[in-house]
Design a protein around this motif. Sequence first.
Motif, PDB file in Angstrom:
ATOM      1  N   ASN A 185     -15.729  -0.396  -6.449  1.00  0.00           N
ATOM      2  CA  ASN A 185     -16.442  -1.663  -6.632  1.00  0.00           C
ATOM      3  C   ASN A 185     -17.174  -1.743  -7.967  1.00  0.00           C
ATOM      4  OD1 ASN A 185     -16.417  -1.036  -3.507  1.00  0.00           O
ATOM      5  ND2 ASN A 185     -16.609  -3.251  -3.674  1.00  0.00           N
ATOM      6  N   GLY A 233     -12.363  -3.209   9.940  1.00  0.00           N
ATOM      7  CA  GLY A 233     -12.914  -4.326   9.184  1.00  0.00           C
ATOM      8  C   GLY A 233     -13.413  -3.987   7.802  1.00  0.00           C
ATOM      9  N   GLY A 234     -13.168  -2.762   7.335  1.00  0.00           N
ATOM     10  CA  GLY A 234     -13.557  -2.387   5.984  1.00  0.00           C
ATOM     11  C   GLY A 234     -14.851  -1.596   5.931  1.00  0.00           C
ATOM     12  N   LEU A 235     -15.221  -1.188   4.714  1.00  0.00           N
ATOM     13  CA  LEU A 235     -16.411  -0.359   4.521  1.00  0.00           C
ATOM     14  C   LEU A 235     -17.710  -1.015   5.001  1.00  0.00           C
ATOM     15  CD1 LEU A 235     -15.815   1.313   1.024  1.00  0.00           C
ATOM     16  CD2 LEU A 235     -15.490   2.295   3.293  1.00  0.00           C
ATOM     17  N   ARG A 243     -11.656   7.145   8.211  1.00  0.00           N
ATOM     18  CA  ARG A 243     -10.209   7.016   8.062  1.00  0.00           C
ATOM     19  C   ARG A 243      -9.680   5.746   8.717  1.00  0.00           C
ATOM     20  NH1 ARG A 243      -6.971  12.347   9.446  1.00  0.00           N
ATOM     21  NH2 ARG A 243      -5.407  11.130   8.304  1.00  0.00           N
ATOM     22  N   PHE A 244     -10.447   5.191   9.644  1.00  0.00           N
ATOM     23  CA  PHE A 244     -10.028   3.975  10.336  1.00  0.00           C
ATOM     24  C   PHE A 244     -10.853   2.765   9.903  1.00  0.00           C
ATOM     25  CE2 PHE A 244      -9.138   7.622  13.047  1.00  0.00           C
ATOM     26  CZ  PHE A 244      -7.792   7.436  13.344  1.00  0.00           C
ATOM     27  N   SER A 245     -11.498   2.894   8.737  1.00  0.00           N
ATOM     28  CA  SER A 245     -12.364   1.805   8.273  1.00  0.00           C
ATOM     29  C   SER A 245     -11.590   0.513   8.050  1.00  0.00           C
ATOM     30  CB  SER A 245     -13.075   2.222   6.983  1.00  0.00           C
ATOM     31  OG  SER A 245     -12.136   2.545   5.959  1.00  0.00           O
ATOM     32  N   ARG A 246     -10.362   0.610   7.546  1.00  0.00           N
ATOM     33  CA  ARG A 246      -9.582  -0.607   7.301  1.00  0.00           C
ATOM     34  C   ARG A 246      -9.291  -1.331   8.599  1.00  0.00           C
ATOM     35  NH1 ARG A 246      -4.399   0.021   3.573  1.00  0.00           N
ATOM     36  NH2 ARG A 246      -6.133   0.536   2.147  1.00  0.00           N
ATOM     37  N   GLU A 247      -8.897  -0.587   9.640  1.00  0.00           N
ATOM     38  CA  GLU A 247      -8.610  -1.209  10.929  1.00  0.00           C
ATOM     39  C   GLU A 247      -9.867  -1.799  11.574  1.00  0.00           C
ATOM     40  OE1 GLU A 247      -5.484   1.855  10.098  1.00  0.00           O
ATOM     41  OE2 GLU A 247      -7.665   1.689   9.908  1.00  0.00           O
ATOM     42  N   SER A 264      -6.699   7.512  -2.166  1.00  0.00           N
ATOM     43  CA  SER A 264      -7.086   6.481  -1.209  1.00  0.00           C
ATOM     44  C   SER A 264      -8.261   6.945  -0.352  1.00  0.00           C
ATOM     45  CB  SER A 264      -5.914   6.137  -0.299  1.00  0.00           C
ATOM     46  OG  SER A 264      -5.567   7.248   0.510  1.00  0.00           O
ATOM     47  N   ALA A 265      -8.855   5.995   0.386  1.00  0.00           N
ATOM     48  CA  ALA A 265      -9.940   6.341   1.301  1.00  0.00           C
ATOM     49  C   ALA A 265      -9.453   7.329   2.357  1.00  0.00           C
ATOM     50  CB  ALA A 265     -10.500   5.089   1.968  1.00  0.00           C
ATOM     51  N   ALA A 266      -8.195   7.169   2.791  1.00  0.00           N
ATOM     52  CA  ALA A 266      -7.640   8.077   3.795  1.00  0.00           C
ATOM     53  C   ALA A 266      -7.531   9.499   3.247  1.00  0.00           C
ATOM     54  CB  ALA A 266      -6.275   7.582   4.254  1.00  0.00           C
TER      55      ALA A 266
END
Length: 469
Positions: free
Chosen positions: A292, A419-421, A413-417, A70-72
């Motif tokens: 992607n 709003g994403g990449l 690590r907080f990209s999802r919170e 995962s990204a994390a």
Amino acid sequence: MPAGYNPGAGEGACATLRSLGTNAAGSRWILTESRPLRLSTLFILYVAQGVPIGLFWFAIPSWMAANGASAADVGYVLGLTTLPWTLKLVNGFIMDRYTFLAMGRRRIWIIGAQMVMIALLAGCALIGPGVTDIWLLGSAGFVVNMATTFQDVAVDGMAVDVMEEDERARASGMMFGGQSIGIAAATALSGLAIARLGSSAAYLLSAAFIGAITLYLLLLTERAGERLVPWSAGDVHPRNRAIHVGAWWPILKSTAVSMIRPVSLFWLPVLLVRGFHYGMFTAVTPLIGTGNVGWSEVRVTSVVGTAQFVAGILGLTLGGWLGDTFGAKKSTIAMFAALMTVSATMWFSVANWGDPASFTAFVYAWCGLDVLITVVALPISMRLCDPRVAATQFTLYMATNNLGISLAAWVLRFSREMGGLPVMFMVVFALHLVGLMLMVLVKFPRRTAVVDEIAVQLAEGDGPQPVIN
């Protein structure tokens, strides 16, 4: 007994090593006496430095992402991997305080650091952590990069020590062009080795390459009359004896005075911004490439490796020319503007992220511009350094840059919170705007004025009193 074993081979190798530098004073490979040797040596040492970066910053994360990490998880491993580059400010203090002056101010540290790198990479090959061994991968990245930071600080300090003022722009191109070529080779070859033979093969390949460069270091000296190895003939060069500050308080005082100068304080945010974009683009590249575009880690690392190689060539050629022709300040402003264009383009073209051509263009653009901005801006860091504590002060500048890299890995690590990449590119854009404004508004030095001041002090007998243990 193994086939082909020669009982005299080991003794012969040891005899060759013992004979190295028995007459160092007559050596023709002296850095301060040959501009081509200075430039080529800095190039080679930065190639070596790029090897563990290509392995742990690109090949390993791409391998993880392609195998379901995962990204994390990728961010965690990259965070540990880049952490030593943030903490390396301690390295400079140690090197300015302790060294073996008979072998030069920096060379003994470079040789020692690379030998540790070789040993650690061999240890990683024996352990061979898998994709799910997140803690082990992070730890491996940490320890190898810790050794690499000592090599980096020593090489940077040596560059400040031996380079002439009129060759610093060209030296910057050789240094970071070499690093990019090392990263490129390591990324591509390590990715291929991991895919074909496993991660242990990639670690051993990296160790062998660094070993070859370490042997090269045993054949030259920084200044005339120095020793090639500890047991060979030679002595401390008078210049090094004169400027060596062998006590903690003078080192801390000289560094503090240089660092709190207003122009130096304004320079730190510029370095932080450069580090942030490198850390962020390094992290999002394998995530976009595998997630992607749908490529394997081999294809992603192949594209990144080729892009880094092209970036290295640009650094060697265009970077030095830009610095010589337009100056560090104007060239850095232009690079910030170009990087802002890259971030804005990625933000507005999210729908095209899955297009292989668009992804490839992004990788080539950021790799090339990152090397160019590093090359054209580096002379400013050199000009701000007090040569008495060059390793310490230059390390603080580079540590600020590397703090930005680690900060980017933490933010990812907080990209999802957040709003994403895609949001990450807007964050990078905003920080680049800050860097650009500082470059426009602050008057940075065009030459190393502090060196002239110290030269006067030494001539008048007011320079630092050497304390050599």
